[in-house]
Design a protein around this motif. Structure first.
Motif, short mmCIF file in Angstrom:
data_model
loop_
_atom_site.label_atom_id
_atom_site.label_comp_id
_atom_site.label_asym_id
_atom_site.label_seq_id
_atom_site.Cartn_x
_atom_site.Cartn_y
_atom_site.Cartn_z
N LEU A 222 30.23 -25.43 -36.71
CA LEU A 222 29.87 -25.70 -35.07
C LEU A 222 30.94 -26.62 -34.37
CD1 LEU A 222 25.89 -26.17 -35.25
CD2 LEU A 222 27.00 -24.22 -34.30
N ASN A 223 31.57 -27.59 -35.01
CA ASN A 223 32.36 -28.47 -34.61
C ASN A 223 33.91 -27.98 -34.81
OD1 ASN A 223 31.30 -31.18 -33.56
ND2 ASN A 223 29.89 -30.28 -35.27
N ASP A 224 34.02 -26.61 -35.56
CA ASP A 224 35.45 -26.16 -35.64
C ASP A 224 35.64 -25.18 -34.33
OD1 ASP A 224 37.77 -24.69 -36.12
OD2 ASP A 224 36.88 -24.50 -38.30
N PRO A 225 36.70 -25.57 -33.61
CA PRO A 225 37.08 -25.18 -32.38
C PRO A 225 37.56 -23.62 -32.81
CG PRO A 225 38.74 -26.80 -32.85
CD PRO A 225 37.73 -27.06 -33.71
N ASN A 226 38.01 -23.22 -34.06
CA ASN A 226 38.63 -22.01 -34.19
C ASN A 226 37.37 -20.94 -34.41
OD1 ASN A 226 41.21 -22.61 -33.69
ND2 ASN A 226 41.20 -23.73 -35.34
N GLN A 227 36.08 -21.51 -34.73
CA GLN A 227 35.06 -20.74 -35.14
C GLN A 227 34.18 -20.37 -34.16
OE1 GLN A 227 34.65 -18.97 -38.44
NE2 GLN A 227 36.85 -19.67 -38.41
N PHE A 228 33.92 -19.03 -33.94
CA PHE A 228 32.77 -18.39 -33.06
C PHE A 228 31.75 -18.30 -33.84
CE2 PHE A 228 30.38 -15.17 -30.92
CZ PHE A 228 30.66 -15.51 -29.62
N VAL A 229 30.49 -19.14 -33.75
CA VAL A 229 29.36 -19.47 -34.77
C VAL A 229 28.11 -18.69 -34.14
CG1 VAL A 229 28.16 -20.95 -36.17
CG2 VAL A 229 30.49 -21.52 -35.35
N VAL A 230 27.65 -17.53 -34.94
CA VAL A 230 26.85 -16.69 -34.91
C VAL A 230 25.66 -17.43 -35.73
CG1 VAL A 230 25.92 -14.38 -34.42
CG2 VAL A 230 28.31 -14.88 -33.90
N VAL A 231 24.33 -17.49 -35.06
CA VAL A 231 23.22 -17.49 -35.83
C VAL A 231 21.98 -16.46 -35.79
CG1 VAL A 231 21.74 -18.84 -34.21
CG2 VAL A 231 21.35 -19.18 -36.48
N GLN A 232 21.31 -16.23 -36.90
CA GLN A 232 20.41 -15.11 -36.77
C GLN A 232 19.10 -15.75 -37.49
OE1 GLN A 232 20.40 -11.97 -39.65
NE2 GLN A 232 22.34 -12.44 -40.29
N ASN A 350 37.47 -15.32 -37.67
CA ASN A 350 37.13 -16.55 -36.94
C ASN A 350 35.62 -16.52 -36.62
OD1 ASN A 350 39.87 -17.40 -37.03
ND2 ASN A 350 40.30 -16.01 -35.26
N ILE A 351 34.88 -15.70 -37.19
CA ILE A 351 33.29 -15.57 -36.85
C ILE A 351 32.73 -16.26 -38.03
CG2 ILE A 351 31.38 -14.22 -36.37
CD1 ILE A 351 33.18 -12.36 -34.89
N THR A 352 31.68 -17.24 -37.95
CA THR A 352 30.91 -17.70 -39.00
C THR A 352 29.41 -17.25 -38.76
OG1 THR A 352 32.19 -19.74 -39.07
CG2 THR A 352 29.94 -19.92 -40.19
N VAL A 353 28.80 -16.50 -39.78
CA VAL A 353 27.44 -16.23 -39.33
C VAL A 353 26.49 -17.15 -40.42
CG1 VAL A 353 25.85 -14.09 -39.90
CG2 VAL A 353 28.00 -13.58 -39.10
N VAL A 354 25.58 -17.52 -39.49
CA VAL A 354 24.71 -18.25 -40.23
C VAL A 354 23.16 -17.80 -40.09
CG1 VAL A 354 23.35 -20.64 -40.40
CG2 VAL A 354 26.08 -20.44 -39.70
N SER A 355 22.64 -17.57 -41.34
CA SER A 355 21.25 -17.01 -41.16
C SER A 355 20.19 -18.08 -41.48
CB SER A 355 21.02 -16.05 -42.42
OG SER A 355 21.93 -14.97 -42.34
N VAL A 356 19.37 -18.22 -40.81
CA VAL A 356 18.05 -19.00 -41.04
C VAL A 356 17.13 -18.32 -41.49
CG1 VAL A 356 16.65 -20.80 -39.84
CG2 VAL A 356 18.86 -20.39 -38.90
N ASP A 381 27.94 -16.09 -43.96
CA ASP A 381 28.86 -17.17 -44.68
C ASP A 381 27.99 -18.44 -45.02
OD1 ASP A 381 31.52 -16.44 -43.88
OD2 ASP A 381 30.51 -15.86 -41.83
N ILE A 382 26.75 -18.57 -44.35
CA ILE A 382 25.94 -19.70 -44.65
C ILE A 382 24.46 -19.41 -44.28
CG2 ILE A 382 25.62 -22.15 -44.45
CD1 ILE A 382 28.05 -22.34 -42.73
N VAL A 383 23.56 -19.65 -45.43
CA VAL A 383 22.34 -19.57 -45.27
C VAL A 383 21.56 -20.98 -45.15
CG1 VAL A 383 20.20 -18.41 -46.18
CG2 VAL A 383 22.28 -17.19 -46.28
N ILE A 384 20.72 -21.22 -44.24
CA ILE A 384 19.99 -22.52 -44.22
C ILE A 384 18.39 -21.97 -44.28
CG2 ILE A 384 21.65 -23.91 -43.40
CD1 ILE A 384 20.31 -23.84 -40.53
N THR A 385 17.56 -22.79 -45.00
CA THR A 385 16.19 -22.42 -44.72
C THR A 385 15.44 -23.03 -43.41
OG1 THR A 385 15.74 -24.57 -45.78
CG2 THR A 385 15.90 -22.73 -47.34
N THR A 386 14.28 -22.50 -43.35
CA THR A 386 13.70 -23.11 -42.19
C THR A 386 13.47 -24.61 -42.46
OG1 THR A 386 12.10 -21.09 -42.67
CG2 THR A 386 11.27 -22.73 -40.96
#
Ligand code: HC0
Ligand code: SF4
Length: 575
Positions: A222-232, A350-356, A381-386
């Motif tokens: 989220l703090n990387d200006p080169n990454q477009f961060v998408v969450v689902q 340049n896209i980071t996909v985060v799954s919750v 790219d990254i999975v976090i839990t509830t």
């Protein structure tokens, strides 16, 4: 019935009941630690190892463990005598004597049963000086961190893994205070048959078993200006996240969750539910294809990664029966990196996909080589839990309760009621039937609820006639239940056309990454009820009615189960 007296109250209870359960019938609580009974899951950890639940029984010299001592006629019990209270305190002090004193920084901090008990029993000093053990912390897997130094030998994980899930990763070695819970040959979890279902985490009373924390990785993106961060967000997250902020179990917080994710700085907030609708299109077409072309039946759902790992290990001869569909969040990930990246004109790198997700196995799934490295970039790219999302929201000092509801972004945030019910056991097949019925008959399905597929029974069966053919259906949750059915299929004793299997009791709402239920199964029931409420509130309740899905096939994918869909949305399994 047996008549006895507890704390001067006379009561009658059925023969065979424990003193603990008898006391609970008259609202007398006795503290417990190792004991845990989850009726709905047929789970009962009753090994009387911690002796925190001791009580005085008149005429007996020794205190009795109330969880394992059955009531007897004329018994006189005192649960709150000074002697019982002092004994409990001494037991907790003994457990704390060799426990790491890192409570302030422990991941389980506010959720630890041992810490809560120490506070409730008024433990103010530790009289015993035990040397702390120095076991290596197991960081080998991409889902679970295991710290044996924090283990209090309650054996809840062993009961869960061996008896409910029948995976058998853990066993107790040694006796009494010297007992250690180990994996076979002391192997790291990644080298065992562990499915990463996370149910051992869900019942562990301390920080000995926790999820691999990836919150910092998300902050970095989220703090990387080169990454477009998408969450689902997965279907089951919206009915449990509120518990992390003290809201009643079963509170639906979809709108607040979306608002919080925007405040955290995600560039787009999409819904895994969109891909659940897409999964229905793919999986229903796959089923019809198998039936028409004499393919092997039953078709097994493949959206639960712990279940996938289980059958890969345990049933390598059945690798051709699961659906080849990737799980919904992987489908959404790959679409974000291909279709949506193209729309935006952004390089997928340049896209980071985060799954919750409500699940810890989704972390392992996202790291599977065919989903992470086979493509140019990983689907997810990254999975976090509830639980991790709740932590992030707290770290950002967001007042969750005060957030105004917001909507998911278009178009990958559109979904129907059929998608949201994926989060409860039986939901995937109910959703599939809503679509299959209309596609196969050409008629409108007026009553979309399939009650026979709902509820907490471990194995549910139904025969549903559609367009002149009877569809034999089974819905299973819990890996032990799955094993028993698959063994019967292997032996040729039974068969079905399609089976939904979820590793966690209750389905995703009971996932290993959800806020801790501390043994209260009413919480799972409240989450399931909320899932079905959310479905009823949706204007569209059938996956094939999702307009964004129709657009996606028309503009990009072509036919369901066609060439492009295969390339992006389907996968393979390895034994
Ligand atoms: Fe589930 Fe899913 S429904 S596995 O149970 O299929 O974790 O909630 O996200 O991917 O949609 C979990 C929940 C999901 C996926 C969906 C499926
Ligand atoms: Fe067993 Fe599931 Fe825990 Fe693995 S994650 S050890 S399979 S209960």
């Amino acid at each position: 019935d047996i008549q006895l007296t507890i704390n001067d109250i006379s009561l009658k209870v059925p023969e065979g009941m424990s003193i603990l359960d008898a006391a609970r019938t008259i609202n007398i609580d006795i503290p417990t630690l190792c004991y845990l009974k989850l009726n709905e899951m047929h789970y009962n950890n009753n090994i009387a190892s911690c002796r925190v639940c001791v009580v005085e029984v008149e005429g007996r010299r020794n205190l009795a463990s109330s969880c394992s001592t059955p009531v007897a006629s004329g018994m006189v019990v005192k649960t709150d005598s000074l002697r019982a209270i002092q004994a409990r305190r001494a037991m907790v002090e003994l457990l704390l004597s060799d426990h790491p004193k890192s409570c302030l920084t422990c991941a389980k901090n506010m959720d630890c049963d041992l810490r809560t008990l120490a506070a409730e029993l008024g433990v103010r000093h530790i009289s015993y000086e035990g040397a702390e053990s120095e076991f290596e912390i197991d960081h080998s897997s991409s889902s679970i961190v295991r710290d044996p130094n924090k283990c209090i030998r309650c054996r809840r994980c062993e009961t869960m893994c061996n008896e409910v899930q029948t995976v058998g990763v853990y066993s107790a070695v040694g006796r009494g205070f010297e007992t250690v819970i180990k994996t076979a040959f002391d192997l790291p979890l990644s080298k065992t048959a562990c499915t990463f279902c996370g149910q051992c985490i869900a019942v562990c009373p301390t920080g000995a078993l926790v999820e691999l924390d990836q919150v910092d990785k998300v902050w970095k993106a989220l703090n990387d200006p080169n990454q477009f961060v998408v969450v689902q967000t997965a279907p089951a997250v919206r009915v449990a996240l509120g518990e992390g902020f003290g809201l009643e179990p079963g509170t639906i917080v979809t709108g607040k969750m979306v608002a919080a994710l925007r405040r955290l700085g995600f560039d787009r907030v999409f819904d895994t539910d969109f891909a659940a609708d897409l999964t229905i299109m793919e999986e229903a077409t796959e089923l019809v294809h198998r039936i028409q072309h004499g393919g092997r039946l039953p078709l097994l759902t493949s959206c639960c990664p712990a279940w996938v790992k289980f059958f890969e290990h345990q049933f390598p001869d059945l690798l051709d029966i699961p659906s080849t569909c990737k799980s919904p969040h992987e489908m959404l990930g790959v679409l974000i990196k291909s279709y949506y990246a193209k729309t935006l004109g952004i390089d997928p790198k340049n896209i980071t996909v985060v799954s919750v997700m409500p699940c810890v196995a989704k972390k392992y799934e996202a790291a599977r080589p065919e989903l992470a490295q086979g493509a140019e970039t990983a689907d997810v790219d990254i999975v976090i839990t509830t639980r991790e999302l709740a932590r992030m929201i707290r770290e950002a000092s967001i007042h969750f309760d005060h957030l105004k509801d917001q909507e998911f972004d278009h178009p990958l945030g559109e979904s129907t009621g059929a998608a949201v019910i994926f989060g409860a056991t039986g939901g995937v097949l109910e959703a599939a039937l809503r679509t299959a019925y209309e596609v196969l008959t050409g008629d409108t399905l007026e009553k979309v609820e399939f009650e026979a597929l709902r509820g907490m029974d471990g194995i549910k069966e139904a025969v549903i006639p559609i367009a002149g053919r009877d569809y034999r259906i089974a819905v299973i949750h819990g890996l032990g239940n799955a094993r028993s059915v698959l063994e019967k299929i292997q032996a040729g004793e039974i068969n079905y056309d399609v089976i939904e299997i979820m590793a966690c009791p209750g389905g995703c709402i009971g996932g290993g990454g959800q806020p801790y239920h501390h043994g209260n199964m009413e919480i799972l029931a409240a989450r399931a009820a909320a899932i079905y409420r959310e479905d009823r509130a949706k204007p569209l309740r059938k996956s094939h009615e999702n307009l964004a899905i129709k657009g996606l096939y028309k503009d990009y994918l072509g036919e369901p189960y066609g060439k492009k869909a295969h390339q992006l949305l389907h996968t393979t399994y390895t034994g």
